[in-house]
Scaffold this motif. Structure first.
Motif, short mmCIF file in Angstrom:
data_model
loop_
_atom_site.label_atom_id
_atom_site.label_comp_id
_atom_site.label_asym_id
_atom_site.label_seq_id
_atom_site.Cartn_x
_atom_site.Cartn_y
_atom_site.Cartn_z
N UNK A 181 8.21 48.66 -49.85
CA UNK A 181 7.81 47.43 -51.46
C UNK A 181 8.94 46.31 -52.24
N UNK A 182 10.11 46.36 -51.24
CA UNK A 182 10.44 44.77 -51.02
C UNK A 182 10.15 43.79 -50.62
N UNK A 188 6.73 43.72 -50.44
CA UNK A 188 5.50 43.17 -51.18
C UNK A 188 6.14 42.93 -52.62
N UNK A 189 7.20 42.49 -52.79
CA UNK A 189 7.68 42.25 -54.27
C UNK A 189 8.17 41.36 -53.77
N UNK A 190 9.91 41.13 -54.26
CA UNK A 190 10.39 40.27 -54.36
C UNK A 190 11.00 39.30 -52.91
N UNK A 191 10.60 39.81 -51.47
CA UNK A 191 10.70 39.14 -50.56
C UNK A 191 9.69 38.38 -50.13
N UNK A 192 8.60 38.29 -51.16
CA UNK A 192 7.53 37.62 -51.21
C UNK A 192 7.72 36.61 -51.59
N UNK A 193 8.64 36.44 -52.41
CA UNK A 193 8.93 35.19 -53.83
C UNK A 193 9.11 33.93 -53.09
N UNK A 194 8.76 32.66 -53.70
CA UNK A 194 8.80 31.45 -53.57
C UNK A 194 10.51 31.39 -53.63
N UNK A 195 11.25 32.06 -54.75
CA UNK A 195 12.90 32.10 -54.88
C UNK A 195 13.35 32.72 -53.86
N UNK A 253 8.16 42.38 -62.72
CA UNK A 253 7.20 42.82 -62.85
C UNK A 253 6.59 42.18 -61.68
N UNK A 254 6.25 41.92 -60.06
CA UNK A 254 5.43 41.94 -59.42
C UNK A 254 5.13 43.15 -58.68
N UNK A 255 3.78 43.53 -58.94
CA UNK A 255 3.03 44.57 -58.06
C UNK A 255 3.65 44.51 -56.84
#
Length: 233
Positions: free
Chosen positions: A137-138, A140-147, A205-207
């Motif tokens: 879950x992480x 596929x969401x925030x751990x793949x964010x640019x930030x 807000x990320x899938x």
């Protein structure tokens, strides 16, 4: 939705992990609160000194002994722990199990119950419960964010192989902005940080994907490569 979040610490060989520590909580996602927490030491494994010498965190044995004396941990037979989990699932109307790298904890718990009962009992969790891997879950969401990727590079959260680190410890460091945080590697204490990571995913807000995926760490790596090719990092 209520979710049971579990973490185990294990002894024995890496290929055949056997939990001596089972910690879990039940998290109410609608009310955003933890309904119950439990911390158990597995009697059959913990009292086997030869077995415990193989534990990765064997140096923490005195910590468990202190917790047992003070009452912050309970020693129970594995089947009693299994029964309590089933009762809590029913009591709190919970049909979902989650963990950070759930594939490992599920396999370890099944190993334990088969080892202790000589395979008379083969499955630790009740039949039909849903499974959610917080690691996937992480990733596929925030751990793949640019930030996150920029933060990881800036703070050197990179493995010797050059990959982004995606452990629960690193994920918690990111969401708390505490780069010095060190995971306890004890069941209930780790459950608490995994609960915060789950909360971060659910409130974002990320899938995300919930499937058990031992290769989910590759997802942020691919995104990092894409962002680099696009000149965004």
């Amino acid at each position: 939705m209520n979710i049971l979040i579990i973490d185990t610490e294990t002894a024995n060989k890496v290929e055949q992990p056997l939990p001596y520590d089972v910690g879990y909580c039940i998290y109410d996602t609608e009310q955003d609160k933890v309904l119950v927490e439990r911390s158990y030491v597995v009697a059959e494994i913990f009292l086997d000194k030869e077995m415990m010498n193989s534990a990765y965190y064997a140096k923490k044995i005195p910590l468990y002994e202190k917790g047992l004396r003070e009452g912050s941990r309970e020693m129970r037979r594995l089947l009693t722990i299994r029964k309590q989990i089933k009762e809590d699932l029913r009591k709190y109307d919970c049909d979902t199990i989650a963990a950070y790298n759930l594939g490992f904890d599920r396999r370890a718990c099944n190993n334990d119950v088969r080892f202790i009962t000589s395979s008379m009992v083969r499955w630790f969790f009740p039949f039909g419960v849903k499974m959610m891997d917080i690691w996937t879950m992480a990733c596929t969401s925030f751990l793949r964010s640019k930030w996150f990727i920029k933060w990881a590079e800036r703070n050197r959260m990179i493995s010797p192989a050059g990959n982004l680190k995606t452990s629960a410890e690193v994920a918690y460091r990111y969401i708390t902005k505490n780069v010095d945080f060190a995971e306890e590697h004890t069941g209930l204490e780790d459950v608490r940080i995994e609960t915060e990571i789950l909360r971060k995913v659910l409130k974002g807000r990320m899938k995300y994907d919930t499937a058990i995926n031992a290769g989910c760490w590759r997802i942020p790596q691919r995104r990092r490569k894409e962002l680099a090719e696009e000149g965004q990092i």
